[in-house]
Design a protein around this motif. Sequence first.
Motif, PDB file in Angstrom:
ATOM      1  N   ALA A  61      18.293  76.294  60.660  1.00 34.47           N
ATOM      2  CA  ALA A  61      17.022  75.581  60.837  1.00 34.47           C
ATOM      3  C   ALA A  61      16.317  75.435  59.503  1.00 34.47           C
ATOM      4  CB  ALA A  61      16.122  76.312  61.834  1.00 34.47           C
ATOM      5  N   VAL A  62      15.472  74.421  59.409  1.00 30.18           N
ATOM      6  CA  VAL A  62      14.636  74.193  58.226  1.00 30.18           C
ATOM      7  C   VAL A  62      13.195  74.048  58.685  1.00 30.18           C
ATOM      8  CG1 VAL A  62      14.123  72.675  56.271  1.00 30.18           C
ATOM      9  CG2 VAL A  62      16.492  73.071  56.944  1.00 30.18           C
ATOM     10  N   ARG A  63      12.295  74.761  58.048  1.00 31.62           N
ATOM     11  CA  ARG A  63      10.864  74.652  58.358  1.00 31.62           C
ATOM     12  C   ARG A  63      10.349  73.339  57.776  1.00 31.62           C
ATOM     13  NH1 ARG A  63       5.637  74.421  59.043  1.00 31.62           N
ATOM     14  NH2 ARG A  63       4.419  76.343  59.221  1.00 31.62           N
ATOM     15  N   VAL A  64       9.721  72.515  58.617  1.00 29.88           N
ATOM     16  CA  VAL A  64       9.181  71.230  58.180  1.00 29.88           C
ATOM     17  C   VAL A  64       7.664  71.270  58.255  1.00 29.88           C
ATOM     18  CG1 VAL A  64      11.213  69.851  58.718  1.00 29.88           C
ATOM     19  CG2 VAL A  64       9.538  70.323  60.510  1.00 29.88           C
ATOM     20  N   ALA A  65       7.030  70.300  57.610  1.00 27.16           N
ATOM     21  CA  ALA A  65       5.567  70.311  57.505  1.00 27.16           C
ATOM     22  C   ALA A  65       4.897  69.738  58.743  1.00 27.16           C
ATOM     23  CB  ALA A  65       5.138  69.534  56.261  1.00 27.16           C
ATOM     24  N   LYS A  66       5.566  68.791  59.415  1.00 33.83           N
ATOM     25  CA  LYS A  66       4.982  68.153  60.591  1.00 33.83           C
ATOM     26  C   LYS A  66       5.859  68.410  61.805  1.00 33.83           C
ATOM     27  CE  LYS A  66       2.765  64.394  58.008  1.00 33.83           C
ATOM     28  NZ  LYS A  66       2.655  62.925  57.846  1.00 33.83           N
ATOM     29  N   PRO A  67       5.268  68.399  62.998  1.00 27.42           N
ATOM     30  CA  PRO A  67       6.055  68.716  64.193  1.00 27.42           C
ATOM     31  C   PRO A  67       7.172  67.708  64.438  1.00 27.42           C
ATOM     32  CG  PRO A  67       3.697  68.858  64.658  1.00 27.42           C
ATOM     33  CD  PRO A  67       3.826  68.219  63.318  1.00 27.42           C
ATOM     34  N   PRO A  74      17.018  55.275  71.436  1.00 29.49           N
ATOM     35  CA  PRO A  74      15.917  56.179  71.098  1.00 29.49           C
ATOM     36  C   PRO A  74      16.365  57.399  70.296  1.00 29.49           C
ATOM     37  CG  PRO A  74      15.791  55.501  73.398  1.00 29.49           C
ATOM     38  CD  PRO A  74      17.105  55.023  72.891  1.00 29.49           C
ATOM     39  N   ARG A  75      17.622  57.839  70.513  1.00 33.13           N
ATOM     40  CA  ARG A  75      18.088  59.011  69.774  1.00 33.13           C
ATOM     41  C   ARG A  75      18.314  58.692  68.299  1.00 33.13           C
ATOM     42  NH1 ARG A  75      21.064  60.012  74.654  1.00 33.13           N
ATOM     43  NH2 ARG A  75      20.078  61.696  75.791  1.00 33.13           N
ATOM     44  N   GLU A  76      18.677  57.459  68.003  1.00 36.44           N
ATOM     45  CA  GLU A  76      18.787  57.083  66.591  1.00 36.44           C
ATOM     46  C   GLU A  76      17.407  57.092  65.935  1.00 36.44           C
ATOM     47  OE1 GLU A  76      19.603  53.018  64.222  1.00 36.44           O
ATOM     48  OE2 GLU A  76      21.322  53.718  65.408  1.00 36.44           O
ATOM     49  N   THR A  77      16.390  56.656  66.669  1.00 34.63           N
ATOM     50  CA  THR A  77      15.023  56.722  66.158  1.00 34.63           C
ATOM     51  C   THR A  77      14.629  58.167  65.868  1.00 34.63           C
ATOM     52  OG1 THR A  77      14.432  54.753  67.432  1.00 34.63           O
ATOM     53  CG2 THR A  77      12.621  56.123  66.639  1.00 34.63           C
ATOM     54  N   SER A  78      15.012  59.081  66.755  1.00 33.09           N
ATOM     55  CA  SER A  78      14.728  60.496  66.537  1.00 33.09           C
ATOM     56  C   SER A  78      15.475  61.025  65.314  1.00 33.09           C
ATOM     57  CB  SER A  78      15.112  61.299  67.784  1.00 33.09           C
ATOM     58  OG  SER A  78      14.833  62.669  67.614  1.00 33.09           O
ATOM     59  N   ARG A 136      16.331  59.335  62.651  1.00 39.25           N
ATOM     60  CA  ARG A 136      15.667  58.822  61.450  1.00 39.25           C
ATOM     61  C   ARG A 136      14.396  59.631  61.144  1.00 39.25           C
ATOM     62  NH1 ARG A 136      17.398  53.685  59.797  1.00 39.25           N
ATOM     63  NH2 ARG A 136      18.844  52.642  61.236  1.00 39.25           N
ATOM     64  N   ARG A 137      13.669  59.996  62.189  1.00 36.68           N
ATOM     65  CA  ARG A 137      12.452  60.782  61.988  1.00 36.68           C
ATOM     66  C   ARG A 137      12.791  62.171  61.461  1.00 36.68           C
ATOM     67  NH1 ARG A 137       9.163  63.756  65.886  1.00 36.68           N
ATOM     68  NH2 ARG A 137       7.156  64.171  64.943  1.00 36.68           N
ATOM     69  N   LYS A 138      13.848  62.771  61.978  1.00 37.46           N
ATOM     70  CA  LYS A 138      14.277  64.081  61.477  1.00 37.46           C
ATOM     71  C   LYS A 138      14.637  64.003  59.997  1.00 37.46           C
ATOM     72  CE  LYS A 138      17.498  66.420  63.742  1.00 37.46           C
ATOM     73  NZ  LYS A 138      18.870  66.868  64.126  1.00 37.46           N
ATOM     74  N   ASP A 139      15.351  62.942  59.608  1.00 36.85           N
ATOM     75  CA  ASP A 139      15.726  62.779  58.199  1.00 36.85           C
ATOM     76  C   ASP A 139      14.490  62.631  57.314  1.00 36.85           C
ATOM     77  OD1 ASP A 139      18.257  62.876  59.194  1.00 36.85           O
ATOM     78  OD2 ASP A 139      18.785  60.797  58.750  1.00 36.85           O
ATOM     79  N   ARG A 140      13.496  61.891  57.788  1.00 43.62           N
ATOM     80  CA  ARG A 140      12.271  61.728  56.991  1.00 43.62           C
ATOM     81  C   ARG A 140      11.554  63.062  56.811  1.00 43.62           C
ATOM     82  NH1 ARG A 140      11.642  57.047  60.245  1.00 43.62           N
ATOM     83  NH2 ARG A 140      10.095  58.112  61.532  1.00 43.62           N
ATOM     84  N   LEU A 141      11.499  63.871  57.861  1.00 42.37           N
ATOM     85  CA  LEU A 141      10.854  65.179  57.762  1.00 42.37           C
ATOM     86  C   LEU A 141      11.584  66.081  56.771  1.00 42.37           C
ATOM     87  CD1 LEU A 141      10.026  65.871  61.520  1.00 42.37           C
ATOM     88  CD2 LEU A 141       8.401  65.354  59.694  1.00 42.37           C
ATOM     89  N   LEU A 142      12.918  66.020  56.765  1.00 39.69           N
ATOM     90  CA  LEU A 142      13.691  66.830  55.816  1.00 39.69           C
ATOM     91  C   LEU A 142      13.468  66.364  54.378  1.00 39.69           C
ATOM     92  CD1 LEU A 142      17.038  67.245  57.792  1.00 39.69           C
ATOM     93  CD2 LEU A 142      15.581  69.100  56.978  1.00 39.69           C
ATOM     94  N   PRO A 152      25.797  53.483  59.194  1.00 40.74           N
ATOM     95  CA  PRO A 152      24.988  54.391  58.373  1.00 40.74           C
ATOM     96  C   PRO A 152      23.497  54.127  58.565  1.00 40.74           C
ATOM     97  CG  PRO A 152      26.772  53.424  57.086  1.00 40.74           C
ATOM     98  CD  PRO A 152      26.726  52.679  58.387  1.00 40.74           C
ATOM     99  N   ILE A 153      22.704  55.191  58.533  1.00 40.65           N
ATOM    100  CA  ILE A 153      21.247  55.044  58.614  1.00 40.65           C
ATOM    101  C   ILE A 153      20.570  55.665  57.392  1.00 40.65           C
ATOM    102  CG2 ILE A 153      21.231  54.980  61.125  1.00 40.65           C
ATOM    103  CD1 ILE A 153      20.338  57.884  61.125  1.00 40.65           C
ATOM    104  N   GLY A 154      21.351  56.226  56.488  1.00 41.95           N
ATOM    105  CA  GLY A 154      20.806  56.835  55.278  1.00 41.95           C
ATOM    106  C   GLY A 154      21.614  56.437  54.060  1.00 41.95           C
ATOM    107  N   PRO A 155      21.098  56.682  52.857  1.00 43.22           N
ATOM    108  CA  PRO A 155      21.785  56.227  51.640  1.00 43.22           C
ATOM    109  C   PRO A 155      23.061  56.988  51.332  1.00 43.22           C
ATOM    110  CG  PRO A 155      19.857  57.551  51.088  1.00 43.22           C
ATOM    111  CD  PRO A 155      19.808  57.327  52.565  1.00 43.22           C
ATOM    112  N   TYR A 156      23.268  58.178  51.904  1.00 40.87           N
ATOM    113  CA  TYR A 156      24.441  58.992  51.576  1.00 40.87           C
ATOM    114  C   TYR A 156      25.369  59.192  52.775  1.00 40.87           C
ATOM    115  CZ  TYR A 156      21.623  60.023  47.463  1.00 40.87           C
ATOM    116  OH  TYR A 156      20.858  59.901  46.318  1.00 40.87           O
ATOM    117  N   ASP A 157      25.209  58.408  53.826  1.00 37.04           N
ATOM    118  CA  ASP A 157      26.049  58.555  55.011  1.00 37.04           C
ATOM    119  C   ASP A 157      27.478  58.120  54.714  1.00 37.04           C
ATOM    120  OD1 ASP A 157      23.738  59.340  56.178  1.00 37.04           O
ATOM    121  OD2 ASP A 157      23.529  57.629  57.522  1.00 37.04           O
ATOM    122  N   VAL A 158      28.430  58.751  55.426  1.00 35.16           N
ATOM    123  CA  VAL A 158      29.841  58.398  55.289  1.00 35.16           C
ATOM    124  C   VAL A 158      30.407  58.120  56.676  1.00 35.16           C
ATOM    125  CG1 VAL A 158      30.172  59.731  53.176  1.00 35.16           C
ATOM    126  CG2 VAL A 158      30.566  60.821  55.391  1.00 35.16           C
ATOM    127  N   ALA A 159      31.361  57.188  56.757  1.00 39.46           N
ATOM    128  CA  ALA A 159      32.023  56.862  58.020  1.00 39.46           C
ATOM    129  C   ALA A 159      33.314  57.657  58.115  1.00 39.46           C
ATOM    130  CB  ALA A 159      32.310  55.362  58.093  1.00 39.46           C
TER     131      ALA A 159
END
Length: 359
Positions: A252-258, A293-297, A299-305, A322-329
Amino acid sequence: MPESVEQWWARRQWSKGEAVPYPVGRYRSDWERYPVLIRQYHPDLNHGITLTQVPPAADVYLVWECDSGHRFVATPGEQRARPAGTRRRSVWCPQCAEAAAPRPVRAPESEPEPDAGMHRCGHARDPRRIEADPDDDRCYLCRRLDSEALTREQLVTMAAPGSRVAVSAENGTTGKYSWQCDAGHPSFQASIEHILGGRRCPICRHARAGADRVPVGEAFVSRWAPAPASAAEPELKRRLAARLDVDLGKNAVRVAKPFHTHLEVWPDILIPELKVAIEYDTTGRHGLEHVGPRETSDRRKDRLLRAVGWEVVRVRAGKLQPIGPYDVAAGSVTEALVDRILARLGEIRGELFVAAYRR
């Protein structure tokens, strides 16, 4: 306003001045991540138009047919958002979903007891609880308000902005109301009885069990982290442990926002030394995971990290884009995939820094 597929197609032919405004295969990459929807769509039910000719955001009614033979009408947006928070294959079809979770049938209401009704204070009467203290003519809720740590004023103060007054006579003690904690976390629903009984903000409650013990951005071991969803994630972790001399025991990683009801997120693999999280994403058995909706979730998790100094590498299996700059297939967990992940780590933190942890 959505229109029928025939009207929509004719209008696009007129506006574009072409007999085929969208060629076959134009939107194949957008639909590939939804294997269930590909099976449910039939061109013969939709004026001969293939799914790859329909933009995912088109405001058009399409005819779908599920594996059980149910036919229904829905727009592309409605169908892509249908899974929501459930994990049953039936949720892709409204008729199957209704059959899988039928609405409860309410029993006829019984005649009220002679002493049932409302107290003069306006709260619902509960004769059994009143009999426990016959010398006190106050109702049960009023006694609790006076005896518990929360006063009536404090209870009303906890009511979330925009909600009606917490102490209301309309639903007695069983009605649910919106509440807001002192930390300003998103409001939550609870009855007055639960609030008086000690149930407070779920985000604060979960944080006290783990996240509050570590600073923002730090990895730790959390009791809330779910078990691996497939055998691929432990296998990928095993192969990375054989190549890198790092601690892969945190979850787990502690994030600043819920994030939903937690102040922590749980990536599949964490490398605290590099502050990089690795996720292994597939559409799952029923084609429900990491889409809509899970892809939206995700993306939000990645932003928090990223907001707390971490970077994310997502392994996108199957047809997931891919949904991020470093994703791999990838199709499966292999040494070639590990090599590609290590190359991504070098791009993120620098080849020399990552080389210091290679075995």
